[in-house]
Design a protein around this motif. Structure first.
Motif, PDB file in Angstrom:
ATOM      1  N   ASN A   1       0.797  -1.225  -0.004  1.00 11.45           N
ATOM      2  CA  ASN A   1      -0.085  -0.017   0.066  1.00 11.45           C
ATOM      3  C   ASN A   1       0.823   1.194   0.050  1.00 11.45           C
ATOM      4  O   ASN A   1       0.305   2.493   0.002  1.00 11.45           O
ATOM      5  CB  ASN A   1      -1.027   0.128   1.298  1.00 11.45           C
ATOM      6  CG  ASN A   1      -1.853  -1.059   1.206  1.00 11.45           C
ATOM      7  OD1 ASN A   1      -2.517  -1.401   0.034  1.00 11.45           O
ATOM      8  ND2 ASN A   1      -2.002  -1.740   2.276  1.00 11.45           N
ATOM      9  N   GLY A   2       2.050   1.316  -0.068  1.00  5.26           N
ATOM     10  CA  GLY A   2       3.008   2.157  -0.049  1.00  5.26           C
ATOM     11  C   GLY A   2       3.116   2.944   1.282  1.00  5.26           C
ATOM     12  O   GLY A   2       3.796   4.081   1.369  1.00  5.26           O
ATOM     13  N   VAL A   3       3.006   2.146   2.260  1.00  7.23           N
ATOM     14  CA  VAL A   3       3.187   2.693   3.799  1.00  7.23           C
ATOM     15  C   VAL A   3       4.833   2.240   4.051  1.00  7.23           C
ATOM     16  O   VAL A   3       5.046   1.188   4.038  1.00  7.23           O
ATOM     17  CB  VAL A   3       2.241   1.986   4.596  1.00  7.23           C
ATOM     18  CG1 VAL A   3       2.563   2.500   6.168  1.00  7.23           C
ATOM     19  CG2 VAL A   3       0.794   2.275   4.427  1.00  7.23           C
TER      20      VAL A   3
ATOM     21  N   PHE B   1      14.441   9.844  -2.931  1.00  4.37           N
ATOM     22  CA  PHE B   1      15.654   8.938  -2.542  1.00  4.37           C
ATOM     23  C   PHE B   1      16.984   9.391  -3.016  1.00  4.37           C
ATOM     24  O   PHE B   1      17.993   9.556  -2.307  1.00  4.37           O
ATOM     25  CB  PHE B   1      15.653   7.306  -3.315  1.00  4.37           C
ATOM     26  CG  PHE B   1      14.313   6.756  -2.474  1.00  4.37           C
ATOM     27  CD1 PHE B   1      13.906   7.209  -1.240  1.00  4.37           C
ATOM     28  CD2 PHE B   1      13.466   5.787  -3.276  1.00  4.37           C
ATOM     29  CE1 PHE B   1      12.675   6.287  -0.614  1.00  4.37           C
ATOM     30  CE2 PHE B   1      12.633   4.987  -2.714  1.00  4.37           C
ATOM     31  CZ  PHE B   1      12.105   5.281  -1.504  1.00  4.37           C
ATOM     32  N   GLN B   2      17.108   9.903  -4.569  1.00  2.00           N
ATOM     33  CA  GLN B   2      18.076  10.429  -4.965  1.00  2.00           C
ATOM     34  C   GLN B   2      18.548  11.686  -4.284  1.00  2.00           C
ATOM     35  O   GLN B   2      19.815  11.857  -3.924  1.00  2.00           O
ATOM     36  CB  GLN B   2      17.917  10.744  -6.357  1.00  2.00           C
ATOM     37  CG  GLN B   2      17.802   9.735  -7.358  1.00  2.00           C
ATOM     38  CD  GLN B   2      17.758   9.889  -8.700  1.00  2.00           C
ATOM     39  OE1 GLN B   2      17.873  11.215  -9.057  1.00  2.00           O
ATOM     40  NE2 GLN B   2      17.437   9.044  -9.672  1.00  2.00           N
ATOM     41  N   LEU B   3      17.741  12.557  -3.610  1.00  2.00           N
ATOM     42  CA  LEU B   3      18.133  13.696  -3.005  1.00  2.00           C
ATOM     43  C   LEU B   3      18.634  13.758  -1.675  1.00  2.00           C
ATOM     44  O   LEU B   3      19.603  14.197  -1.385  1.00  2.00           O
ATOM     45  CB  LEU B   3      16.672  14.555  -3.106  1.00  2.00           C
ATOM     46  CG  LEU B   3      17.244  16.119  -2.605  1.00  2.00           C
ATOM     47  CD1 LEU B   3      17.858  16.687  -3.587  1.00  2.00           C
ATOM     48  CD2 LEU B   3      15.804  16.914  -2.391  1.00  2.00           C
ATOM     49  N   TYR B   4      18.024  12.356  -1.175  1.00  2.00           N
ATOM     50  CA  TYR B   4      18.433  11.962   0.421  1.00  2.00           C
ATOM     51  C   TYR B   4      20.073  11.635   0.026  1.00  2.00           C
ATOM     52  O   TYR B   4      20.879  11.821   0.900  1.00  2.00           O
ATOM     53  CB  TYR B   4      17.585  11.088   0.868  1.00  2.00           C
ATOM     54  CG  TYR B   4      18.222  10.462   2.359  1.00  2.00           C
ATOM     55  CD1 TYR B   4      17.755  11.399   3.439  1.00  2.00           C
ATOM     56  CD2 TYR B   4      19.301   9.649   2.488  1.00  2.00           C
ATOM     57  CE1 TYR B   4      18.130  10.975   4.799  1.00  2.00           C
ATOM     58  CE2 TYR B   4      19.568   9.603   3.628  1.00  2.00           C
ATOM     59  CZ  TYR B   4      19.059  10.078   4.918  1.00  2.00           C
ATOM     60  OH  TYR B   4      19.339   9.592   6.037  1.00  2.00           O
ATOM     61  N   ARG B   5      20.159  10.625  -0.960  1.00  2.00           N
ATOM     62  CA  ARG B   5      21.527  10.143  -1.097  1.00  2.00           C
ATOM     63  C   ARG B   5      22.592  11.085  -1.524  1.00  2.00           C
ATOM     64  O   ARG B   5      23.726  10.962  -0.914  1.00  2.00           O
ATOM     65  CB  ARG B   5      21.393   9.170  -2.140  1.00  2.00           C
ATOM     66  CG  ARG B   5      22.821   8.356  -2.543  1.00  2.00           C
ATOM     67  CD  ARG B   5      22.729   7.287  -3.475  1.00  2.00           C
ATOM     68  NE  ARG B   5      21.740   7.573  -4.648  1.00  2.00           N
ATOM     69  CZ  ARG B   5      20.997   6.662  -5.226  1.00  2.00           C
ATOM     70  NH1 ARG B   5      20.990   5.556  -4.982  1.00  2.00           N
ATOM     71  NH2 ARG B   5      20.306   7.202  -6.443  1.00  2.00           N
TER      72      ARG B   5
ATOM     73  N   VAL C   1       3.406  14.905   2.510  1.00  2.00           N
ATOM     74  CA  VAL C   1       3.758  13.645   2.108  1.00  2.00           C
ATOM     75  C   VAL C   1       4.093  13.611   0.687  1.00  2.00           C
ATOM     76  O   VAL C   1       3.351  13.924  -0.148  1.00  2.00           O
ATOM     77  CB  VAL C   1       2.237  13.104   2.341  1.00  2.00           C
ATOM     78  CG1 VAL C   1       2.548  11.405   2.072  1.00  2.00           C
ATOM     79  CG2 VAL C   1       1.963  12.969   3.742  1.00  2.00           C
ATOM     80  N   THR C   2       5.329  13.041   0.664  1.00  2.00           N
ATOM     81  CA  THR C   2       5.804  12.840  -0.697  1.00  2.00           C
ATOM     82  C   THR C   2       5.090  11.925  -1.429  1.00  2.00           C
ATOM     83  O   THR C   2       4.887  10.618  -1.231  1.00  2.00           O
ATOM     84  CB  THR C   2       7.132  12.418  -0.678  1.00  2.00           C
ATOM     85  OG1 THR C   2       7.898  13.192   0.181  1.00  2.00           O
ATOM     86  CG2 THR C   2       7.641  11.961  -2.081  1.00  2.00           C
ATOM     87  N   PRO C   3       4.550  12.346  -2.656  1.00  2.00           N
ATOM     88  CA  PRO C   3       3.520  11.311  -3.548  1.00  2.00           C
ATOM     89  C   PRO C   3       4.491  10.197  -3.923  1.00  2.00           C
ATOM     90  O   PRO C   3       5.804  10.332  -4.356  1.00  2.00           O
ATOM     91  CB  PRO C   3       3.275  12.394  -4.738  1.00  2.00           C
ATOM     92  CG  PRO C   3       3.764  13.606  -4.469  1.00  2.00           C
ATOM     93  CD  PRO C   3       4.859  13.611  -3.357  1.00  2.00           C
ATOM     94  N   LYS C   4       3.810   9.152  -4.236  1.00  2.00           N
ATOM     95  CA  LYS C   4       4.521   7.843  -4.562  1.00  2.00           C
ATOM     96  C   LYS C   4       5.454   7.954  -5.884  1.00  2.00           C
ATOM     97  O   LYS C   4       6.444   7.643  -5.959  1.00  2.00           O
ATOM     98  CB  LYS C   4       3.613   6.868  -4.938  1.00  2.00           C
ATOM     99  CG  LYS C   4       3.778   5.295  -4.550  1.00  2.00           C
ATOM    100  CD  LYS C   4       2.670   4.587  -4.924  1.00  2.00           C
ATOM    101  CE  LYS C   4       2.924   3.278  -4.273  1.00  2.00           C
ATOM    102  NZ  LYS C   4       1.926   2.390  -4.510  1.00  2.00           N
ATOM    103  N   GLU C   5       4.983   8.670  -6.875  1.00  2.00           N
ATOM    104  CA  GLU C   5       5.885   9.051  -8.106  1.00  2.00           C
ATOM    105  C   GLU C   5       7.205   9.840  -7.780  1.00  2.00           C
ATOM    106  O   GLU C   5       7.906  10.178  -8.627  1.00  2.00           O
ATOM    107  CB  GLU C   5       4.925   9.878  -9.299  1.00  2.00           C
ATOM    108  CG  GLU C   5       4.414  10.867  -8.992  1.00  2.00           C
ATOM    109  CD  GLU C   5       2.906  10.969  -8.290  1.00  2.00           C
ATOM    110  OE1 GLU C   5       2.506   9.859  -7.620  1.00  2.00           O
ATOM    111  OE2 GLU C   5       2.109  11.913  -8.392  1.00  2.00           O
TER     112      GLU C   5
ATOM    113  N   GLU D   1      11.569  10.347   3.881  1.00  2.00           N
ATOM    114  CA  GLU D   1      11.160  10.930   2.418  1.00  2.00           C
ATOM    115  C   GLU D   1      10.143  12.173   2.606  1.00  2.00           C
ATOM    116  O   GLU D   1      10.102  13.029   1.484  1.00  2.00           O
ATOM    117  CB  GLU D   1      10.786   9.786   1.541  1.00  2.00           C
ATOM    118  CG  GLU D   1       9.191   9.563   1.809  1.00  2.00           C
ATOM    119  CD  GLU D   1       9.337   8.354   3.054  1.00  2.00           C
ATOM    120  OE1 GLU D   1      10.293   8.260   3.520  1.00  2.00           O
ATOM    121  OE2 GLU D   1       8.042   7.759   2.960  1.00  2.00           O
ATOM    122  N   ASP D   2       9.500  12.173   3.902  1.00  2.00           N
ATOM    123  CA  ASP D   2       8.573  13.470   4.205  1.00  2.00           C
ATOM    124  C   ASP D   2       9.300  14.469   4.823  1.00  2.00           C
ATOM    125  O   ASP D   2       8.971  15.547   4.614  1.00  2.00           O
ATOM    126  CB  ASP D   2       7.345  13.052   4.633  1.00  2.00           C
ATOM    127  CG  ASP D   2       6.496  11.895   3.972  1.00  2.00           C
ATOM    128  OD1 ASP D   2       6.561  11.880   2.682  1.00  2.00           O
ATOM    129  OD2 ASP D   2       5.851  11.086   4.637  1.00  2.00           O
TER     130      ASP D   2
END
Ligand SMILES: [Zn+2]
Length: 91
Positions: free
Chosen positions: A23-25, A62-66, A52-56, A42-43
């Motif tokens: 469910n994307g949780v 992830f890239q930004l955090y990395r 809340v960061t949308p799924k897409e 991610e949020d």
């Protein structure tokens, strides 16, 4: 059950739970290597401008955090858990 899951952010393969369920949780499990907490970071730690960061947009989060993590020196959050082999070869 000893299955481990891959961290989408840094590639560490020792996550205790799958990052997101069907469910994307988020799992609220944090990566021992990059410290990313699925369902939270991610949020709250990426700053893409979403509550809340949308799924897409998760891939971008992830890239930004990395990128930020590497810029800060790619500090391993829990070296005692994150295997040494991964720390030496995984970047
Ligand atoms: Zn990670």
């Amino acid at each position: 059950m000893n299955q481990k899951y891959l961290c989408t952010v840094c590639g560490y393969d020792g996550l205790k739970e799958e990052a997101f369920d069907e469910n994307g949780v988020g799992s609220y499990d944090s990566c021992d290597c990059c410290g990313f907490e699925y369902g939270y970071s991610e949020d709250h730690e990426v700053g893409l401008g979403y509550i809340v960061t949308p799924k897409e947009m998760l891939g971008a989060a992830f890239q930004l955090y990395r990128k930020k993590w590497i810029e800060k020196g790619a500090i391993v959050a829990h070296p005692e858990y994150c295997s040494k082999k991964f720390q030496e070869n995984g970047r």
